[in-house]
Design a protein around this motif. Structure first.
Motif, PDB file in Angstrom:
ATOM      1  N   TYR A   1      42.445  17.020 -55.356  1.00 42.97           N
ATOM      2  CA  TYR A   1      43.865  17.383 -55.364  1.00 42.97           C
ATOM      3  C   TYR A   1      44.541  16.858 -56.627  1.00 42.97           C
ATOM      4  CZ  TYR A   1      48.736  17.720 -53.789  1.00 42.97           C
ATOM      5  OH  TYR A   1      50.072  18.013 -53.691  1.00 42.97           O
ATOM      6  N   THR A   2      44.303  15.586 -56.943  1.00 44.96           N
ATOM      7  CA  THR A   2      44.917  14.977 -58.122  1.00 44.96           C
ATOM      8  C   THR A   2      44.493  15.700 -59.399  1.00 44.96           C
ATOM      9  OG1 THR A   2      45.051  12.802 -57.067  1.00 44.96           O
ATOM     10  CG2 THR A   2      45.093  12.847 -59.476  1.00 44.96           C
ATOM     11  N   ALA A   3      43.212  16.026 -59.499  1.00 42.65           N
ATOM     12  CA  ALA A   3      42.721  16.723 -60.686  1.00 42.65           C
ATOM     13  C   ALA A   3      43.343  18.110 -60.802  1.00 42.65           C
ATOM     14  CB  ALA A   3      41.200  16.826 -60.640  1.00 42.65           C
ATOM     15  N   SER A   4      43.415  18.835 -59.690  1.00 42.06           N
ATOM     16  CA  SER A   4      43.987  20.181 -59.711  1.00 42.06           C
ATOM     17  C   SER A   4      45.480  20.130 -60.022  1.00 42.06           C
ATOM     18  CB  SER A   4      43.751  20.873 -58.365  1.00 42.06           C
ATOM     19  OG  SER A   4      42.369  21.060 -58.131  1.00 42.06           O
ATOM     20  N   ARG A   5      46.164  19.167 -59.455  1.00 44.82           N
ATOM     21  CA  ARG A   5      47.589  19.004 -59.734  1.00 44.82           C
ATOM     22  C   ARG A   5      47.816  18.697 -61.210  1.00 44.82           C
ATOM     23  NH1 ARG A   5      51.287  14.196 -57.113  1.00 44.82           N
ATOM     24  NH2 ARG A   5      50.384  12.951 -58.779  1.00 44.82           N
ATOM     25  N   THR A   6      47.026  17.778 -61.747  1.00 40.42           N
ATOM     26  CA  THR A   6      47.166  17.415 -63.152  1.00 40.42           C
ATOM     27  C   THR A   6      46.930  18.622 -64.049  1.00 40.42           C
ATOM     28  OG1 THR A   6      46.453  15.150 -62.695  1.00 40.42           O
ATOM     29  CG2 THR A   6      46.300  15.905 -64.982  1.00 40.42           C
ATOM     30  N   LEU A   7      45.885  19.390 -63.750  1.00 37.33           N
ATOM     31  CA  LEU A   7      45.576  20.575 -64.541  1.00 37.33           C
ATOM     32  C   LEU A   7      46.700  21.601 -64.463  1.00 37.33           C
ATOM     33  CD1 LEU A   7      43.503  22.055 -66.298  1.00 37.33           C
ATOM     34  CD2 LEU A   7      42.508  22.993 -64.197  1.00 37.33           C
TER      35      LEU A   7
ATOM     36  N   PHE B   1      49.928  21.112 -64.123  1.00 33.09           N
ATOM     37  CA  PHE B   1      51.041  20.726 -64.993  1.00 33.09           C
ATOM     38  C   PHE B   1      50.631  20.704 -66.468  1.00 33.09           C
ATOM     39  CE2 PHE B   1      52.609  19.297 -60.891  1.00 33.09           C
ATOM     40  CZ  PHE B   1      53.944  19.687 -60.957  1.00 33.09           C
ATOM     41  N   ASP B   2      49.402  20.312 -66.758  1.00 36.75           N
ATOM     42  CA  ASP B   2      48.913  20.386 -68.144  1.00 36.75           C
ATOM     43  C   ASP B   2      49.022  21.818 -68.661  1.00 36.75           C
ATOM     44  OD1 ASP B   2      48.299  17.701 -68.059  1.00 36.75           O
ATOM     45  OD2 ASP B   2      46.118  17.971 -68.120  1.00 36.75           O
ATOM     46  N   GLU B   3      48.512  22.763 -67.875  1.00 31.94           N
ATOM     47  CA  GLU B   3      48.523  24.163 -68.299  1.00 31.94           C
ATOM     48  C   GLU B   3      49.941  24.709 -68.371  1.00 31.94           C
ATOM     49  OE1 GLU B   3      44.121  25.645 -66.783  1.00 31.94           O
ATOM     50  OE2 GLU B   3      45.866  25.989 -65.494  1.00 31.94           O
ATOM     51  N   PHE B   4      50.816  24.225 -67.496  1.00 34.12           N
ATOM     52  CA  PHE B   4      52.220  24.647 -67.540  1.00 34.12           C
ATOM     53  C   PHE B   4      52.841  24.281 -68.890  1.00 34.12           C
ATOM     54  CE2 PHE B   4      56.614  23.099 -67.183  1.00 34.12           C
ATOM     55  CZ  PHE B   4      57.270  24.287 -66.890  1.00 34.12           C
ATOM     56  N   PHE B   5      52.685  23.022 -69.300  1.00 35.16           N
ATOM     57  CA  PHE B   5      53.288  22.598 -70.562  1.00 35.16           C
ATOM     58  C   PHE B   5      52.624  23.277 -71.763  1.00 35.16           C
ATOM     59  CE2 PHE B   5      54.861  18.890 -68.084  1.00 35.16           C
ATOM     60  CZ  PHE B   5      56.198  19.027 -68.396  1.00 35.16           C
ATOM     61  N   THR B   6      51.324  23.433 -71.717  1.00 29.33           N
ATOM     62  CA  THR B   6      50.621  24.103 -72.809  1.00 29.33           C
ATOM     63  C   THR B   6      51.084  25.544 -72.944  1.00 29.33           C
ATOM     64  OG1 THR B   6      48.670  22.698 -72.503  1.00 29.33           O
ATOM     65  CG2 THR B   6      48.352  24.759 -73.680  1.00 29.33           C
ATOM     66  N   ASP B   7      51.242  26.235 -71.811  1.00 30.55           N
ATOM     67  CA  ASP B   7      51.681  27.625 -71.823  1.00 30.55           C
ATOM     68  C   ASP B   7      53.133  27.741 -72.291  1.00 30.55           C
ATOM     69  OD1 ASP B   7      51.105  30.472 -71.101  1.00 30.55           O
ATOM     70  OD2 ASP B   7      52.739  30.125 -69.690  1.00 30.55           O
TER      71      ASP B   7
ATOM     72  N   TRP C   1      50.999  11.888 -75.083  1.00 31.73           N
ATOM     73  CA  TRP C   1      49.938  11.300 -75.901  1.00 31.73           C
ATOM     74  C   TRP C   1      48.647  12.119 -75.871  1.00 31.73           C
ATOM     75  CZ3 TRP C   1      53.679   8.674 -73.447  1.00 31.73           C
ATOM     76  CH2 TRP C   1      54.322   7.629 -74.125  1.00 31.73           C
ATOM     77  N   ARG C   2      48.428  12.902 -74.835  1.00 30.69           N
ATOM     78  CA  ARG C   2      47.105  13.516 -74.684  1.00 30.69           C
ATOM     79  C   ARG C   2      47.070  15.036 -74.772  1.00 30.69           C
ATOM     80  NH1 ARG C   2      45.951  15.537 -69.747  1.00 30.69           N
ATOM     81  NH2 ARG C   2      47.346  15.049 -68.005  1.00 30.69           N
ATOM     82  N   LEU C   3      48.215  15.722 -74.663  1.00 33.58           N
ATOM     83  CA  LEU C   3      48.198  17.175 -74.806  1.00 33.58           C
ATOM     84  C   LEU C   3      48.359  17.570 -76.272  1.00 33.58           C
ATOM     85  CD1 LEU C   3      50.271  18.502 -71.762  1.00 33.58           C
ATOM     86  CD2 LEU C   3      47.814  18.069 -71.944  1.00 33.58           C
ATOM     87  N   ASP C   4      47.903  18.773 -76.599  1.00 35.79           N
ATOM     88  CA  ASP C   4      47.957  19.274 -77.975  1.00 35.79           C
ATOM     89  C   ASP C   4      49.294  19.981 -78.192  1.00 35.79           C
ATOM     90  OD1 ASP C   4      47.337  20.015 -80.519  1.00 35.79           O
ATOM     91  OD2 ASP C   4      45.982  21.642 -79.950  1.00 35.79           O
ATOM     92  N   TRP C   5      50.307  19.217 -78.597  1.00 31.40           N
ATOM     93  CA  TRP C   5      51.658  19.750 -78.749  1.00 31.40           C
ATOM     94  C   TRP C   5      51.845  20.407 -80.119  1.00 31.40           C
ATOM     95  CZ3 TRP C   5      54.745  19.600 -74.517  1.00 31.40           C
ATOM     96  CH2 TRP C   5      54.414  18.676 -73.506  1.00 31.40           C
ATOM     97  N   PRO C   6      52.523  21.557 -80.183  1.00 27.40           N
ATOM     98  CA  PRO C   6      52.827  22.169 -81.479  1.00 27.40           C
ATOM     99  C   PRO C   6      53.809  21.305 -82.270  1.00 27.40           C
ATOM    100  CG  PRO C   6      53.127  23.736 -79.675  1.00 27.40           C
ATOM    101  CD  PRO C   6      52.973  22.385 -79.056  1.00 27.40           C
TER     102      PRO C   6
END
Length: 313
Positions: free
Chosen positions: A84-90, A92-98, A119-124
């Motif tokens: 659950y934690t991994a899926s939840r994290t993914l 929100f990660d994909e939300f911000f990336t998109d 610190w860990r996502l690839d931000w433009p």
């Protein structure tokens, strides 16, 4: 430490300790054979916080016998919650990336806890990430990463304030631009707010959102807030308190319920009634989408939650 009006907390107590538990789940997932997400900083937070029950995810192969005696399915519950934690994290990660790929350069993470997305996502280039949380929580996060020489990959702005207070004013004072589209997230937050406070939260988000803004929410169905669901969780928690007492962990044994067990408006319904276009996916479907599933016979292993994506035209 049970909830009280105007309460606050450090990272290793009350609601703050739940952030360490989630960080332990992300660390365990990161160290697993086929991780859904990678969070190299979760382990740093656990090491800085010291020993605690939040490290249980990292010791799943050597669980105390007391836990197995009180709940024969404890290990399966841990595995379900890790998925659950991994899926939840993914999610929100994909939300911000998109959102960033769509041109949004301003993000606000409400109740940021210990997920170091800045610190860990690839931000433009040009991205600004605002994090709102209790002062002690943000201090702990920033100090831990700074001490280890880790720098954010976007412009990072911490806004240390309780979400029950006037956080919109604090956010504006920190440089937030309400005329620019914003990506908002509310993850691991809503059950720690009263039903009234939840409505106020979304009212404030809407007031601060320019057209083109997006919001991602870990919402909870009214089944989660029902008397039956509360009684089931409380019975389970009482068993864990008994185990904690046997293990000499009086802090856990004496802990109270941290959630506000009040029925509230479904988030998708609220957003659509206030000008947002919103969709939701259940936690069960989200796990299945990521190749994770509930252990057989464990119907209550994950929360009755819905992951919501909203857009403001």
């Amino acid at each position: 430490m049970a909830r009280t009006e105007g309460d606050s907390w450090d990272i290793n107590e009350s609601v703050g300790a739940t952030a360490l538990g989630v960080a332990a789940g992300r660390a365990a997932e990161t160290n697993s054979e086929n991780p859904l997400i990678r969070d190299p900083y979760a382990q740093m937070f656990l090491e800085a916080a010291g020993d605690g029950l939040w490290n249980m995810y990292l010791r799943s192969e050597e669980l105390p016998a007391e836990l197995a005696e009180l709940d024969p399915h404890f290990k399966e519950r841990m595995q379900a919650m890790m998925g659950y934690t991994a899926s939840r994290t993914l999610f929100f990660d994909e939300f911000f990336t998109d959102a960033a790929a769509g041109g949004i350069r301003q993000s606000v993470i409400l109740a940021a806890g210990l997920d170091a997305r800045a610190w860990r996502l690839d931000w433009p280039a040009g991205s600004v990430v605002y994090e709102i949380d209790q002062p002690k929580v943000l201090d702990f996060k920033f100090a831990t990463l700074e001490a280890r020489g880790v720098s954010p990959l976007a412009t990072y702005v911490g806004v240390p304030i309780d979400l029950r207070n006037d956080w919109p004013a604090a956010l504006r004072a920190a440089g937030f631009d309400p005329t620019a589209p914003t990506a908002w997230s509310a993850e691991g937050l809503l059950p720690y707010l009263t039903a009234e406070a939840q409505d106020v939260l979304f009212e404030r988000i809407t007031e601060l959102s320019a057209p083109g803004s997006r919001v991602a929410v870990e919402a909870f169905s009214n089944e989660f807030f029902s008397a039956e669901s509360f009684a089931r969780r409380e019975e389970q928690m009482q068993r864990y308190r008994e185990a904690a007492a046997k293990l000499g962990r009086e802090d856990v044994a004496a802990s109270g319920n941290l959630l506000y067990e009040e029925e509230r408006t479904e988030v998708v319904d609220w957003l659509e009634a206030h000008g947002w276009q919103a969709t939701g996916v259940s936690a069960v479907d989200l796990l299945a989408r990521n190749g994770r599933s509930m252990p057989e016979g464990l119907d209550d292993g994950i929360p009755e939650s819905v992951f919501v994506d909203g857009r403001l035209s």
